[in-house]
Write a protein that holds these residues in place. Structure first.
Motif, short mmCIF file in Angstrom:
data_model
loop_
_atom_site.label_atom_id
_atom_site.label_comp_id
_atom_site.label_asym_id
_atom_site.label_seq_id
_atom_site.Cartn_x
_atom_site.Cartn_y
_atom_site.Cartn_z
N ALA A 275 7.96 -6.60 2.00
CA ALA A 275 7.19 -7.36 2.99
C ALA A 275 6.65 -8.64 2.35
N ILE A 282 2.24 -6.13 6.31
CA ILE A 282 2.41 -4.82 6.94
C ILE A 282 1.22 -3.95 6.54
N ILE A 286 1.32 1.34 8.83
CA ILE A 286 2.73 1.13 9.15
C ILE A 286 3.61 1.49 7.95
N SER A 287 3.19 1.06 6.76
CA SER A 287 3.98 1.38 5.56
C SER A 287 4.12 2.89 5.41
N VAL A 305 11.79 -3.11 7.36
CA VAL A 305 10.86 -4.22 7.18
C VAL A 305 11.46 -5.52 7.75
N LYS A 309 10.10 -7.87 10.83
CA LYS A 309 9.89 -9.31 10.66
C LYS A 309 10.67 -10.10 11.72
N PRO A 319 3.85 -5.75 14.10
CA PRO A 319 4.35 -4.39 14.16
C PRO A 319 3.29 -3.39 14.63
N THR A 324 7.56 0.12 15.19
CA THR A 324 8.10 0.61 13.91
C THR A 324 9.02 1.80 14.15
#
Ligand code: ADP
Ligand code: MG
Length: 434
Positions: A275, A282, A286-287, A305, A309, A319, A324
């Protein structure tokens, strides 16, 4: 128009209604739109290879033009582009792939620290640490990245050394080409003069006699001259079934290092780094969402990722868990079989049997071509499960009974000849892992 993806989905839908399912899956579904600019009237479509591109231009460009015109009411100028790396699907997001494959950008965790340490040692002391260095691991775990990291590091710190990177499959193609054009001595000079020789996906030379012969001599002459050799493969030497014994033992002379799927923390670190490299923010949530769902393939982590984007660029959407979720399903769907096309299979079989791809599709009856053709039919059936009639059609309009006969012959021959069986197993594995 909500978005780029939806626009493309509509075009696909239009085409799907006009062609057979097989044609749709083989040719249209494998296009990745990289740019659709209706205001400027431009579309850039990424396609897997040159053969695909030629076929689209010849057979499907009119249909795509028609779809664009019908749906969006304007003429769009379509350009087909073959990306240099299959994972670089969103253009403009990652321009110089190989430049980014450095040690700095390589996240180290328990799953890859051994291969990483060995690669660093080789880069700082070529031919002085481990020779050859053999790195293996499943697809998407960073073999190409780390190989390029060695390459980039040496180019930067030892510009006096001649570094040479080649994919195993390209070594074969180049060699065949050199043989056909009487240019084998130029081929040899090129490879035997390297100070650092990096071969990515060496498994592709297995089962190909003249390639293995040539590689054997290249290996020996470099090794004897104390030049560094680094090889990667999707499996350890002993599991490459049709690799010649003398090559196998040589590949085991130095150090063998594996790369395993990354643990959770490493996956998190990779997502963050990717990212960051895209200049994209992010959240932790989300990760984590991504890292708990994609565990086996770093290319997929990165793809997700990039997808997020791209959505942000196109729709201005930050996101969310739901977008996601969609991005992950997208990646998983795109990573599924369909790259296993008849043309890939014929290509791999042709290279293994050292015959021309066109001959396999042609009516020729010479015994070497017939044998290769039967194997190609067998592999096509194994991998694609296409109906016999379709397979016949793919092989120069042959009758389905010819296909049935070919499959029986191959079955019978494999029972008698274990080498043929290993060869076919390797071909199937090579195609599946491509
Ligand atoms: P392989 O050659 O094993 O199939 P690649 O080297 O092509 O895998 O890796 C797939 C993608 O994942 C690449 O974009 C690469 O940059 C990324 N990647 C793999 N391992 C790492 C890592 N340890 N740190 C950062 N990125 C990684
Ligand atoms: Mg690779």
């Amino acid at each position: 128009m909500e978005s780029f993806n939806e626009a493309w989905a509509m075009i696909c839908d239009y085409c799907k209604r006009q062609v057979t399912d097989v044609a749709y899956k083989t040719w249209i579904a494998r296009i990745t739109p990289s740019k659709l600019d209706f205001d400027k009237g431009e579309a850039v479509l990424l396609v897997p290879n040159n053969f695909h591109k030629q076929t689209l231009v010849r057979c499907y460009k009119d249909l795509l033009d028609e779809a664009m015109l019908q749906l969006f009411g304007s003429n769009i100028n379509i350009t087909f582009v073959v990306p240099t790396e299959d994972n670089d699907l969103v253009s403009g997001i990652s321009p110089n792939l190989e430049d980014e494959y450095t040690f700095e950008n390589f996240i180290v965790g328990p799953s890859n620290k051994f291969a990483h340490a060995a690669s660093l040692a080789v880069a700082s002391n070529p031919a002085g640490a481990y020779n050859p260095l053999f790195i293996y691991g499943s697809s998407g775990l960073g073999k190409t990245h780390i190989l390029y990291a060695i390459f980039n590091d040496i180019r930067k710190n030892r510009p006096d050394l001649k570094t040479l990177y080649v994919k195993g499959a390209d070594f074969t193609i180049e060699l065949i080409d050199a043989i056909q054009h009487g240019a084998t001595s130029a081929f040899r000079n090129k490879y035997r003069n390297a100070d650092l020789f990096l071969v990515d996906d060496i498994q592709f030379i297995a089962g190909k006699d003249s390639t293995q012969e040539e590689f054997f001599h290249t290996f020996n002459s470099l090794y004897e001259a104390k030049k560094q050799i680094v090889l990667t493969s999707d499996r350890p030497p002993k599991e490459i079934k049709t690799l010649e014994e003398r090559l196998r033992t040589r590949f085991e002379w130095g150090l063998i290092a594996d790369i395993q799927p990354p643990d959770f923390e490493t996956r998190m670190a990779i997502i963050k780094r990717k990212a960051e490299m895209l200049d994209f923010n992010i959240s932790n949530e989300i990760s984590e969402y991504i890292a708990t769902r994609l565990k086996k393939n770093i290319r997929q982590l990165e793809g997700t990722v990039k997808n997020l984007k791209a959505n942000y660029l196109l729709r201005g959407e930050k996101p969310t868990l739901s977008s996601t979720h969609d991005a992950i399903s997208n990646i998983l769907n795109n990573d599924q079989p369909p790259p296993l096309t008849v043309e890939n299979i014929i290509g791999e079989v042709a290279r293994t049997f050292a015959v021309d791809e066109e001959d396999i599709r042609s009516p020729k009856r010479s015994s070497s071509v017939s044998a290769a053709r039967q194997v190609a039919m067998y592999v096509v059936r194994e991998i694609t499960q296409l109906p016999m009639v379709e397979i016949g059609r793919e092989f120069g309009g042959r009758d389905h009974s010819t296909v049935i006969y070919a499959l029986q012959q191959v079955d019978k021959n494999m029972k008698k000849d274990p080498t043929l069986k290993s060869t076919i197993d390797d071909i199937i594995k090579n195609i599946r892992d491509k």
